[in-house]
Scaffold this motif. Sequence first.
Motif, PDB file in Angstrom:
ATOM      1  N   UNK A  75      64.137  17.583  53.395  1.00 23.57           N
ATOM      2  CA  UNK A  75      65.202  17.702  54.252  1.00 23.57           C
ATOM      3  C   UNK A  75      65.839  16.516  54.858  1.00 23.57           C
ATOM      4  N   UNK A  76      64.897  15.461  55.245  1.00 31.98           N
ATOM      5  CA  UNK A  76      65.389  14.309  55.532  1.00 31.98           C
ATOM      6  C   UNK A  76      66.120  13.620  54.487  1.00 31.98           C
ATOM      7  N   UNK A  77      65.676  13.626  53.128  1.00 37.52           N
ATOM      8  CA  UNK A  77      66.541  12.900  52.274  1.00 37.52           C
ATOM      9  C   UNK A  77      67.985  13.639  52.208  1.00 37.52           C
ATOM     10  N   UNK A 107      72.185  22.886  44.854  1.00 37.54           N
ATOM     11  CA  UNK A 107      70.917  23.262  45.477  1.00 37.54           C
ATOM     12  C   UNK A 107      70.729  22.355  46.671  1.00 37.54           C
ATOM     13  N   UNK A 108      71.149  21.129  46.402  1.00 39.40           N
ATOM     14  CA  UNK A 108      71.147  20.139  47.713  1.00 39.40           C
ATOM     15  C   UNK A 108      71.929  20.706  48.875  1.00 39.40           C
ATOM     16  N   UNK A 109      73.101  20.963  48.626  1.00 40.79           N
ATOM     17  CA  UNK A 109      74.175  21.529  49.589  1.00 40.79           C
ATOM     18  C   UNK A 109      73.779  22.824  50.114  1.00 40.79           C
ATOM     19  N   UNK A 110      72.936  23.735  49.030  1.00 40.82           N
ATOM     20  CA  UNK A 110      72.655  24.869  49.859  1.00 40.82           C
ATOM     21  C   UNK A 110      71.320  24.521  50.834  1.00 40.82           C
ATOM     22  N   UNK A 111      70.623  23.615  50.367  1.00 36.38           N
ATOM     23  CA  UNK A 111      69.457  23.274  51.428  1.00 36.38           C
ATOM     24  C   UNK A 111      69.891  23.027  52.696  1.00 36.38           C
ATOM     25  N   UNK A 112      71.116  22.050  52.530  1.00 37.86           N
ATOM     26  CA  UNK A 112      71.826  21.606  53.862  1.00 37.86           C
ATOM     27  C   UNK A 112      72.215  22.771  54.712  1.00 37.86           C
ATOM     28  N   UNK A 113      72.767  23.676  54.186  1.00 41.00           N
ATOM     29  CA  UNK A 113      73.482  24.823  54.802  1.00 41.00           C
ATOM     30  C   UNK A 113      72.310  25.690  55.201  1.00 41.00           C
ATOM     31  N   UNK A 129      64.912  35.283  54.728  1.00 38.07           N
ATOM     32  CA  UNK A 129      65.407  35.088  53.332  1.00 38.07           C
ATOM     33  C   UNK A 129      65.364  33.304  52.802  1.00 38.07           C
ATOM     34  N   UNK A 130      65.899  32.744  53.899  1.00 31.05           N
ATOM     35  CA  UNK A 130      65.986  31.193  53.943  1.00 31.05           C
ATOM     36  C   UNK A 130      64.700  30.558  53.829  1.00 31.05           C
ATOM     37  N   UNK A 131      63.685  31.081  54.633  1.00 30.32           N
ATOM     38  CA  UNK A 131      62.769  30.808  55.040  1.00 30.32           C
ATOM     39  C   UNK A 131      61.753  30.872  53.544  1.00 30.32           C
ATOM     40  N   UNK A 132      62.024  32.232  52.859  1.00 26.63           N
ATOM     41  CA  UNK A 132      61.310  32.429  51.627  1.00 26.63           C
ATOM     42  C   UNK A 132      61.884  31.609  50.451  1.00 26.63           C
ATOM     43  N   UNK A 133      63.246  31.270  50.591  1.00 28.17           N
ATOM     44  CA  UNK A 133      64.013  30.628  49.643  1.00 28.17           C
ATOM     45  C   UNK A 133      63.568  28.990  49.653  1.00 28.17           C
ATOM     46  N   UNK A 134      63.083  28.522  50.856  1.00 28.85           N
ATOM     47  CA  UNK A 134      62.938  27.201  50.837  1.00 28.85           C
ATOM     48  C   UNK A 134      62.075  26.563  50.018  1.00 28.85           C
ATOM     49  N   UNK A 135      60.783  27.134  49.475  1.00 26.03           N
ATOM     50  CA  UNK A 135      60.162  26.537  48.295  1.00 26.03           C
ATOM     51  C   UNK A 135      60.657  26.424  47.051  1.00 26.03           C
ATOM     52  N   UNK A 136      61.573  27.426  46.758  1.00 18.29           N
ATOM     53  CA  UNK A 136      62.208  27.364  45.319  1.00 18.29           C
ATOM     54  C   UNK A 136      63.162  26.039  45.451  1.00 18.29           C
ATOM     55  N   UNK A 137      64.090  26.170  46.490  1.00 22.09           N
ATOM     56  CA  UNK A 137      65.183  25.099  46.478  1.00 22.09           C
ATOM     57  C   UNK A 137      64.572  23.874  46.944  1.00 22.09           C
ATOM     58  N   UNK A 138      63.557  23.614  47.349  1.00 21.47           N
ATOM     59  CA  UNK A 138      62.797  22.263  47.606  1.00 21.47           C
ATOM     60  C   UNK A 138      62.134  21.537  46.253  1.00 21.47           C
TER      61      UNK A 138
END
Length: 592
Positions: free
Chosen positions: A11-13, A140-146, A310-319
């Motif tokens: 997230x920091x990156x 993916x990175x833009x999705x993580x930000x949003x 959903x965002x919490x559950x998606x975070x491991x996949x996206x990260x």
Amino acid sequence: MKKKYNVLQILTKVYGSTLKAVPFSGILGILNYLVQGMFPAVTALISAGLFDAAYLLTREGDTLTCVIFYGSLFVGTYAVVYILQFISSITINAGIYERCTSYYHMMLSEKAAKLPLISFEDTEVLNLQSRAKDCAEREILSQIYMSSTVFITSGISVISTISVLAFYNIWLVPVSIFSVLPYVVARVLRGKEFYLLKKAQAKKARRLEYLWGLFHNKQAVKEMRVMGFGEYLAQKWTETRDEVNEELWQQNMKDGKSMLLCDTLKIAGYGLSVLLALLYAVKGDISIGVFGACITAFKAMQEAAKSFLIDLGNMPEKTAFANDYFEFLDLPEDRNGTVRIDGIKQGVVLSHVSFAYPNSDGYALKNISFTIHKGEKIVVLGVNGSGKTTLSKIILNMYPPSQGEVRYDGVLSSEIDKSSLYTYVSVVPQNFVSYSLTIRENIAISDLAHLQDDSLIKQSLVSSGLQSLLNEVGGLDEQLGREFGGKELSGGQWQKIAIARGLFKTSELIILDEPTSALDPLLETEILQQFLEIARDKTAVIISHRVGLCKMADKIIVMKDGRICEMGTHYDLIRKDGEYRRLYTAQEQWYR
């Protein structure tokens, strides 16, 4: 490789990269979602006041002032949120997604340009690069930000809405929450499965890209048309595509079933929440206005909680995808020495050099030792697969030796600043590039300081046997290559252009890696003789499997199975009656 970042580090990156690339869009996006996060709780409170004011107006004849106040406040709140949402949606799409995606692609390209060339011989690096590219292309990175912003916003929305419901009645909270908890379980499980699938498909994805590229390569298209294997390659592409798509389809089916179950539980939970609120309203525990506000709040809280989970559950996949991206960016870059040289005044010395490609069981070069003296003309001879091209890359300091050392004027290759070395080196590779540019650019691109030096460019053309090309085309600034409407050259003419380009550069060491393999032996010998005449003041290494030029070489190095089996002049090696004499005898009739 295989560096693992935790979620906070990723997230920091991501935040650092996004705010660096698009600071205005990034900040506006966060502001928008923070406002939206407070919106459900605020509207629930305003709705309760509005419904109660309307109820009192109809039942007790209360003044219209309260209705107008709450109504104006309700409309004004919606107006502010939607205006901010409209503005931010434009900046988010154009900035955080489009501009950031371009930025992330640029970062990948810049990183690839800094990697050691040997890295591109490593399958693991290529697979990691493919996954990093997939991460950028799928945004993916833009999705993580949003998503992380929405995640925080949804959390604020859930907490604030829960606080409002709890203020009215604490038992209105649990049913609404538990009905959406399955979303997080489903997203964590399915997200992990999807990442592992995409990771396993990296090799297939590269194969798909390779096969597709063959149908856009004019040389490949010509060959497949004449040889009749186009349908075979198309079938291989189709089979690979179908295999990839089938795996994705099965995964999406599992995901769809999980989400359907979660949606069913959410609807049931909403119905139960409404019934519970109605029961409290009938009992008089809550007012009619609060009942109306609760119905709105239930829906808002469920949607916010669903989004949050959903965002919490998606975070491991996206990260996990983001980890691949940042892992690629963290690969060791080409190590460049600090010693700048101002020419190659003495020569190049290879001492006990061995070299193995990544993921290879054996050595491509084994215990190579010899010296290239300044001004020498050396021919490296051997059959295909004997290690000649690999040796040229070691000499050029493109690949570091696995064992042994290479020195330029006594300085270790690892200590030399490569940019200073390449100032004095020129190369004509075996797989040269045919540039769809003008004749001038095709030649002078190797030494742009002399781009406008017509006489020098023409001299290089003459030296490479292209005297008549200028008359055929019409001048130095005429386009070459049919792709942009210029003159298409034969394979042999393109090879001569590549030789002219190598000769044009003001260099002290030039390496020709089988540059005339498409020419007949006699024409090859003629061109290389002209080359030796022009390069008489240069140090030259010519890689070849033909012996036509060997009589004029100062030194012949004969390669076999990655080793030097013989070394000497033509007459010395003929007298030895070994590998060189065998090759010479087999080709002698070509040069009579």
